[in-house]
Scaffold this motif. Sequence first.
Motif, short mmCIF file in Angstrom:
data_model
loop_
_atom_site.label_atom_id
_atom_site.label_comp_id
_atom_site.label_asym_id
_atom_site.label_seq_id
_atom_site.Cartn_x
_atom_site.Cartn_y
_atom_site.Cartn_z
N PHE C 156 0.82 -1.21 0.00
CA PHE C 156 0.00 0.00 0.00
C PHE C 156 0.85 1.26 0.00
N TRP C 157 2.16 1.11 0.16
CA TRP C 157 3.05 2.27 0.25
C TRP C 157 3.84 2.34 -1.05
N VAL C 158 3.32 3.16 -1.99
CA VAL C 158 3.90 3.17 -3.33
C VAL C 158 5.22 3.95 -3.28
N SER C 159 6.32 3.22 -3.25
CA SER C 159 7.60 3.89 -3.03
C SER C 159 8.08 4.63 -4.26
N SER C 160 7.45 4.38 -5.42
CA SER C 160 7.89 5.08 -6.62
C SER C 160 7.23 6.46 -6.75
#
Lengths: 78, 178, 253
Positions: C156-160
């Motif tokens: 859920f944590w879109v690092s891009s």
Amino acid sequence: MEGNIAQLGQFIGAGLAAIGSGAAAIGVGHVAGNFLAGALRNPSAAGSQTATLFIGIAFAEALGIFSFLVALLLMFAV
Amino acid sequence: MADSAVEQGAEAGGAGMPQLDFSTFPNQIFWLLVTLIVIYFVLSRVALPRIAGILAERKGTITNDIAAAEELKLKAQEAEQAYDKALADARAEAQRIVAEAKAEIQTELDAEIARADARIAEKTAESEAAIAEIRASAMDSVQAVAKDTAKEIVAALGGKADARSVTSAVTAAMKGDA
Amino acid sequence: MADDAAAQGDGGGLVFHPLDQFEIKALFGGDAIHWYTPTNVTMWMALAVLCVIGLLVLGTSKRSIVPGRTQSVAELAYGFVYKMVEDVTGKDGIRYFPYIFTLFLFILFSNFLGLLPLSFTTTSHIAVTAVLAMAVFLTVTILGFVKNGASFLSLFWVSSAPLALRPILAVIEIISYFVRPVSHSIRLAGNMMAGHAVIKVFAGFAQVLAIAPIAIIAVAAIYGLEVLVSFIQAYVFTILTCVYLKDALHPHH
């Protein structure tokens, strides 16, 4: 004419909700058309992307099915 | 028309959507779970191992067949090479025999020619000797006839000619002729 | 109610009962439907099981190297789903192949059996598809946490994305994650229900003589479309299961 205002609202609402099915049809056509355009530009990559195509179509269609369901609910369940 | 639609709507509203009839949910869910479990066990115990087995077996058969075909191909290539070699050998042998025969014939021919040449030379020499002899004898007879004739002519002319001067004169004349 | 409908039909009005075909009835009479009552649901699910057994067990019983017709179809179905799982999920998804193949075959045969005239479509019921979708959802979620621990939450944590956008995206991702089983189940049930209801509506139009030929041709055409939709919905359900499974096994984008 007998009947009541609630039933009138039901039928009008169901008709409006059914418009969503047509909108979903537009979406599905858009997905498929763009896939075809891309596939004709690069046919060698098309085969590997059919799964993505179907997923996209499924997502577009699901929302149309939701509106159809709302129409059905208004007609028969409310 | 409107009546029937309304009435139908009322009826259907009473019946509702069968999908939303919650009283049937436990029934459906129960039978669905039974079905899924049965299908899962049928698949995982019987069907999938069997199909995987069939596919593996087919793959093995195909691989074996391909290997066998490969082997046969190699054998065929070997046979072809052997055949080619035999053919080349036979061709070389034939050429050798031809060359030998040709050389033999050549030597025989040379010898024969040499012999014929020798014979021809011999014959030529013989003939030349014969011709020279004949010519010499002819010369002698001509000289004798000329001397005699000269003597006779001198005698007939009333001269007296000794033999020696006549002979030298005839010889000188003949030399001058020749 | 049936008498009423007949009377209205005689009266010239059009009567549609497009949803009657989805009613659940006890097979051996009786009105009460308990959880164990054999109903038409039971019958058509049992038929689906028989079809699966017929195709995959009886069809392959000869184990021939050069397959016959039934065995070819069985191998084709096996190869189709196997390749789908392998392509979408990766090598480590092969372990869950029997589970996915079970879902695929059940949905496929339920859809196709539902296309027989007078039959009952088990997959048109929200209860059935919701159980299927919830099973997938729960399996995938539990599997994700078991395999990846807390790092599963990085799904859920879109690092891009830019840092400022990430909390908003996380909210959207979480909502979309929890909508998955809903859309997953309603897509299948809705498609099935819609197709059958539309066929029924056109069949209702056939009561009017003037448009009966058009209505019958339309029924035939929509039937053809429904055959396609039946397969595609089974395919879509399966491939989405594979996609969700891939998310659980490899949550890092």
